[in-house]
Write a protein that holds these residues in place. Structure first.
Motif, PDB file in Angstrom:
ATOM      1  N   SER A 524      53.826  40.209  39.748  1.00  0.00           N
ATOM      2  CA  SER A 524      53.437  39.737  38.335  1.00  0.00           C
ATOM      3  C   SER A 524      54.539  39.008  37.327  1.00  0.00           C
ATOM      4  O   SER A 524      54.430  38.736  36.510  1.00  0.00           O
ATOM      5  N   LEU A 525      55.605  39.821  37.435  1.00  0.00           N
ATOM      6  CA  LEU A 525      56.812  39.626  36.665  1.00  0.00           C
ATOM      7  C   LEU A 525      57.330  38.177  36.833  1.00  0.00           C
ATOM      8  O   LEU A 525      58.152  37.693  35.851  1.00  0.00           O
ATOM      9  N   LYS A 526      57.119  37.645  38.001  1.00  0.00           N
ATOM     10  CA  LYS A 526      57.522  36.278  38.154  1.00  0.00           C
ATOM     11  C   LYS A 526      56.567  35.324  37.866  1.00  0.00           C
ATOM     12  O   LYS A 526      56.636  33.974  37.984  1.00  0.00           O
ATOM     13  N   LYS A 527      55.324  35.508  37.169  1.00  0.00           N
ATOM     14  CA  LYS A 527      54.296  34.824  36.786  1.00  0.00           C
ATOM     15  C   LYS A 527      54.241  34.362  35.462  1.00  0.00           C
ATOM     16  O   LYS A 527      53.337  35.051  34.716  1.00  0.00           O
ATOM     17  N   GLY A 528      54.814  33.207  34.928  1.00  0.00           N
ATOM     18  CA  GLY A 528      54.507  32.683  33.808  1.00  0.00           C
ATOM     19  C   GLY A 528      53.354  31.752  33.645  1.00  0.00           C
ATOM     20  O   GLY A 528      52.899  31.626  32.743  1.00  0.00           O
ATOM     21  N   ARG A 529      52.863  31.711  34.952  1.00  0.00           N
ATOM     22  CA  ARG A 529      51.485  30.808  34.807  1.00  0.00           C
ATOM     23  C   ARG A 529      50.531  31.240  36.050  1.00  0.00           C
ATOM     24  O   ARG A 529      50.986  31.874  36.909  1.00  0.00           O
ATOM     25  N   SER A 530      49.403  31.158  35.557  1.00  0.00           N
ATOM     26  CA  SER A 530      48.278  31.825  36.438  1.00  0.00           C
ATOM     27  C   SER A 530      48.105  31.099  37.649  1.00  0.00           C
ATOM     28  O   SER A 530      48.155  29.821  37.675  1.00  0.00           O
ATOM     29  N   HIS A 531      47.381  31.987  38.805  1.00  0.00           N
ATOM     30  CA  HIS A 531      46.968  31.210  40.055  1.00  0.00           C
ATOM     31  C   HIS A 531      48.200  30.549  40.714  1.00  0.00           C
ATOM     32  O   HIS A 531      48.061  29.192  41.072  1.00  0.00           O
ATOM     33  N   ASP A 532      49.495  30.839  40.548  1.00  0.00           N
ATOM     34  CA  ASP A 532      50.639  30.294  41.154  1.00  0.00           C
ATOM     35  C   ASP A 532      51.097  31.231  42.195  1.00  0.00           C
ATOM     36  O   ASP A 532      51.431  32.189  42.176  1.00  0.00           O
ATOM     37  N   LYS A 533      51.188  30.589  43.603  1.00  0.00           N
ATOM     38  CA  LYS A 533      51.331  31.264  44.367  1.00  0.00           C
ATOM     39  C   LYS A 533      52.705  30.676  45.222  1.00  0.00           C
ATOM     40  O   LYS A 533      53.287  31.063  46.328  1.00  0.00           O
ATOM     41  N   THR A 534      53.585  30.171  44.326  1.00  0.00           N
ATOM     42  CA  THR A 534      54.935  29.648  44.780  1.00  0.00           C
ATOM     43  C   THR A 534      55.848  30.473  45.018  1.00  0.00           C
ATOM     44  O   THR A 534      56.806  30.654  45.949  1.00  0.00           O
ATOM     45  N   LEU A 535      56.083  31.718  44.164  1.00  0.00           N
ATOM     46  CA  LEU A 535      57.105  32.659  44.416  1.00  0.00           C
ATOM     47  C   LEU A 535      56.633  33.976  44.988  1.00  0.00           C
ATOM     48  O   LEU A 535      57.320  34.672  45.876  1.00  0.00           O
ATOM     49  N   CYS A 536      55.385  34.340  44.851  1.00  0.00           N
ATOM     50  CA  CYS A 536      54.658  35.236  45.687  1.00  0.00           C
ATOM     51  C   CYS A 536      53.162  35.255  45.064  1.00  0.00           C
ATOM     52  O   CYS A 536      52.561  34.517  44.507  1.00  0.00           O
ATOM     53  N   ASP A 537      52.328  35.775  46.047  1.00  0.00           N
ATOM     54  CA  ASP A 537      50.807  35.930  45.872  1.00  0.00           C
ATOM     55  C   ASP A 537      50.423  37.130  45.586  1.00  0.00           C
ATOM     56  O   ASP A 537      50.337  37.908  46.252  1.00  0.00           O
ATOM     57  N   GLU A 538      49.752  37.215  44.112  1.00  0.00           N
ATOM     58  CA  GLU A 538      49.090  38.410  43.831  1.00  0.00           C
ATOM     59  C   GLU A 538      47.969  38.847  44.675  1.00  0.00           C
ATOM     60  O   GLU A 538      47.664  40.056  45.114  1.00  0.00           O
ATOM     61  N   GLU A 539      47.151  37.760  45.352  1.00  0.00           N
ATOM     62  CA  GLU A 539      46.071  38.282  45.870  1.00  0.00           C
ATOM     63  C   GLU A 539      46.231  38.775  47.247  1.00  0.00           C
ATOM     64  O   GLU A 539      45.310  39.581  47.803  1.00  0.00           O
ATOM     65  N   GLU A 540      47.470  38.646  47.944  1.00  0.00           N
ATOM     66  CA  GLU A 540      47.753  39.203  48.930  1.00  0.00           C
ATOM     67  C   GLU A 540      48.030  40.744  48.956  1.00  0.00           C
ATOM     68  O   GLU A 540      47.822  41.528  49.796  1.00  0.00           O
ATOM     69  N   TYR A 541      48.196  41.230  47.537  1.00  0.00           N
ATOM     70  CA  TYR A 541      48.330  42.771  47.375  1.00  0.00           C
ATOM     71  C   TYR A 541      46.944  43.244  46.526  1.00  0.00           C
ATOM     72  O   TYR A 541      46.949  44.134  46.047  1.00  0.00           O
ATOM     73  N   GLY A 542      45.995  42.321  46.570  1.00  0.00           N
ATOM     74  CA  GLY A 542      44.858  43.013  46.001  1.00  0.00           C
ATOM     75  C   GLY A 542      44.880  42.777  44.488  1.00  0.00           C
ATOM     76  O   GLY A 542      43.878  43.316  43.982  1.00  0.00           O
ATOM     77  N   LEU A 543      45.463  42.026  43.995  1.00  0.00           N
ATOM     78  CA  LEU A 543      45.478  42.096  42.391  1.00  0.00           C
ATOM     79  C   LEU A 543      44.406  41.063  41.819  1.00  0.00           C
ATOM     80  O   LEU A 543      44.164  39.829  42.386  1.00  0.00           O
ATOM     81  N   GLN A 544      43.411  41.760  40.995  1.00  0.00           N
ATOM     82  CA  GLN A 544      42.508  40.864  40.296  1.00  0.00           C
ATOM     83  C   GLN A 544      42.660  40.763  38.663  1.00  0.00           C
ATOM     84  O   GLN A 544      43.530  41.468  38.052  1.00  0.00           O
ATOM     85  N   TYR A 545      42.421  39.605  38.426  1.00  0.00           N
ATOM     86  CA  TYR A 545      42.648  39.059  36.841  1.00  0.00           C
ATOM     87  C   TYR A 545      41.394  39.886  36.106  1.00  0.00           C
ATOM     88  O   TYR A 545      40.414  39.241  36.133  1.00  0.00           O
ATOM     89  N   MET A 546      41.733  40.630  35.517  1.00  0.00           N
ATOM     90  CA  MET A 546      40.413  41.439  34.871  1.00  0.00           C
ATOM     91  C   MET A 546      40.708  41.065  33.415  1.00  0.00           C
ATOM     92  O   MET A 546      41.215  40.614  32.947  1.00  0.00           O
ATOM     93  N   VAL A 547      39.244  40.788  32.937  1.00  0.00           N
ATOM     94  CA  VAL A 547      39.131  40.699  31.562  1.00  0.00           C
ATOM     95  C   VAL A 547      39.470  41.803  30.753  1.00  0.00           C
ATOM     96  O   VAL A 547      38.786  43.186  30.850  1.00  0.00           O
ATOM     97  N   CYS A 548      40.341  41.927  29.832  1.00  0.00           N
ATOM     98  CA  CYS A 548      40.831  42.758  28.872  1.00  0.00           C
ATOM     99  C   CYS A 548      40.166  43.065  27.481  1.00  0.00           C
ATOM    100  O   CYS A 548      39.712  42.040  26.981  1.00  0.00           O
TER     101      CYS A 548
END
Length: 548
Positions: A524-548
């Motif tokens: 998540s620290l490498k993600k200045g833009r959402s849904h970007d799998k260039t450097l790593c994939d949050e979905e691979e680790y089960g990260l969900q984008y929750m509404v805060c």
């Protein structure tokens, strides 16, 4: 921390689709709005999505927004649930996935890596306050485990036998900030006033999102404004809107939504309170505020502050499902502001609530990333909140995704809601003097916290320095390259990661972070833009984008 914390965590992907499809079918039927509201309320109660009280008030609270979006079939159940629960559930809503803003036909100046100022040079100190979430119904001793999205309130009754009631200075058990906590913080800042500016990055009301009115939100905004004027009357404050300022939460209709659902009521309040009354902002900010809740102003000679309404990118803002393309023309406006700043040799600090990575709609986030890339010499700081946690996001050169060029700082919350200690942040920036560089990035930042448990036990609240970024992470500067080095070290240096993990929760750590947790946090620290799998994939680790 999370507006729908219980709802979001318990709602499965299939259940979400069934729920949204059912609402859609009801809306397309011949039933009246009142009949649909009654049915939805019964379903909410029967399915135990929330307590009966939250269901009854909540369905009424959100009905105008739901009817306004679903009645025109602007988004499918798959798209809506994908936006709420993430890619692992369904394809998120993205009606104009290829839309792009138009950069001006100007040449990007050569990238200049700034040099640190000489020792002893004047420094400007900026305080960031975020996610205050003032609960006017907070009651010491009340039930802190009420089973609703927020507790510790005067109508929550007494705690169960043997269970401690809500603490005097706040409570970690899903409760927002009492007035005395906010006043104590402002009194502390007033006594130790070694700063020049406050960045106020949104979310003033409490999390009682099922039972809020426009008058409630206006009143809380006025209360926070008046508290700052009372305790810090000479300090310049630059605010940004959070997602909780809307009614219902997250609802920020773009200008094409008119009539009873228009957002003008909130924007007019901003003008009245922040321009006319507090005089924090100049009168020429009024037109931009009324257009979309954003503005630009010169804070000091050579330093411009741009406050964005990040709700125009928020996944929880259902009004964007009608048309996501650059809502309120904010990004095109931002380009024009940054170009003028570049021409005038000004540096720019960008403020907002929702960070651009992770919780923004994809197209908006990627366009913003392009803008930061183009104006990397001009944008010298980005400041966000929303997560209640203490973290950051790195922006990289779009062409190679290897050269770090900017960082957005995500400060922790004043409220302890989200199982964190209350905090505020102080940034040190190259000062206002002849020859100043307004250093390309921040010189250092310090986070101060209040240990809630200790404050409640001793009845002596003390705000303490938790850490300095440079010292804690062994950095020579806070340039993006240094932050990138920190991220790389976190992968192999477990002691350093545990330090980051502690600071992330503001020294209130209640659970360990396993290998999967560590991987997704570093990602998540490498993600200045959402849904970007260039450097790593949050979905691979089960990260969900929750509404805060």
């Amino acid at each position: 921390m999370v507006s729908y914390s219980k709802f979001s965590s318990s709602l499965t992907c299939d259940a979400c689709k069934i729920l949204v499809k059912g609402l859609d079918d009801l809306i397309q039927s011949n039933l009246t709005e009142a009949e649909i509201v009654d049915i939805a309320t019964v379903v909410c109660i029967a399915a135990k999505i929330e307590s009966e009280r939250v269901c009854r008030y909540g369905v009424r609270e959100f009905k105008d927004e739901v009817f306004g979006v679903l009645v025109g079939h602007y988004a499918s159940p798959d798209q809506i649930c994908g936006s709420i629960l993430g890619d692992s559930c369904a394809v998120p809503y993205d009606p104009n996935s290829d839309w792009n803003i138009t950069l001006l036909n100007t040449t990007k100046p050569p990238v200049v890596v700034p040099k640190p100022p000489k020792s002893g040079s004047p420094v400007v100190k900026i305080v960031q306050l975020s996610d205050i979430h003032y609960d006017r119904m907070y009651l010491e001793g009340s039930n802190a485990e009420c089973g609703e999205p927020i507790c510790c309130r005067s109508n929550d009754g007494q705690p169960a036998p043997g269970v401690p009631g809500a603490g005097k200075w706040g409570d970690h058990r899903g409760c927002d900030a009492p007035l005395r906590l906010i006043e104590n913080l402002l009194q502390h800042l007033a006594k130790n006033q070694e700063f020049h500016i406050i960045y106020l990055t949104g979310d003033f009301p409490a999390h009682d999102v099922w039972n809020q009115t426009r008058n409630d939100q206006i009143s809380v905004l006025k209360d926070i404004t008046n508290l700052l004027l009372k305790y810090l009357p000479t300090v310049k404050v630059y605010p940004a809107l959070g997602n909780h300022e809307g009614v219902p939460v997250n609802a920020f209709p773009p200008p094409y939504v008119t009539g009873k659902n228009s957002g003008e009521w909130l924007y007019q309040t901003m003008v009245t309170e922040w321009i006319s009354s507090a005089k924090w902002l100049p009168s020429d900010a009024q037109d931009d505020i009324m257009r979309g809740g954003y503005y630009s102003t010169l804070a000091m000679p050579g330093l411009r502050v741009v406050s964005l309404n990040m709700n125009m990118c928020g996944k929880g803002n259902w009004w964007l499902y009608i048309n996501e393309t650059d809502p309120a023309g904010q990004l095109q406006w931002l380009i024009n502001v940054l170009q003028k700043a570049e021409d005038n040799k000004e540096k720019v600090h960008i403020l907002g609530h929702i960070p651009p990575g992770g919780t923004c709609l994809k197209a908006w986030s990627w366009n913003y990333y392009r803008i930061v890339n183009r104006y990397e010499n001009t944008i010298t700081g980005q400041f966000f909140g929303h997560k209640h946690k203490d973290t950051f996001e790195i922006f990289y050169d779009e062409k190679t995704m290897s050269r770090p060029l900017s960082v957005d700082y995500i400060a922790g919350s004043v409220t302890p809601n989200g199982q964190v200690n209350p905090s505020y942040r102080v940034y040190e920036v190259d000062g206002n003097y002849t020859g100043t560089s307004w250093l390309q990035m921040i010189l250092d930042h310090q986070t101060y916290i209040l240990y809630i448990t200790e404050a409640n036990l001793t009845d002596k609240p003390v705000w303490k320095l938790e850490y300095s970024a440079k010292m804690a992470y062994g950095m020579s500067s806070l340039l993006p390259s240094e932050w990138n080095n920190v991220v790389n070290k976190l992968e192999n240096d477990n002691a350093l990661f545990q330090k980051y993990y502690q600071y992330y929760f503001k020294s209130y750590v209640t659970s360990a972070c396993d290998t999967k947790c560590k991987a997704k946090m570093i990602c998540s620290l490498k993600k200045g833009r959402s849904h970007d799998k260039t450097l790593c994939d949050e979905e691979e680790y089960g990260l969900q984008y929750m509404v805060c």
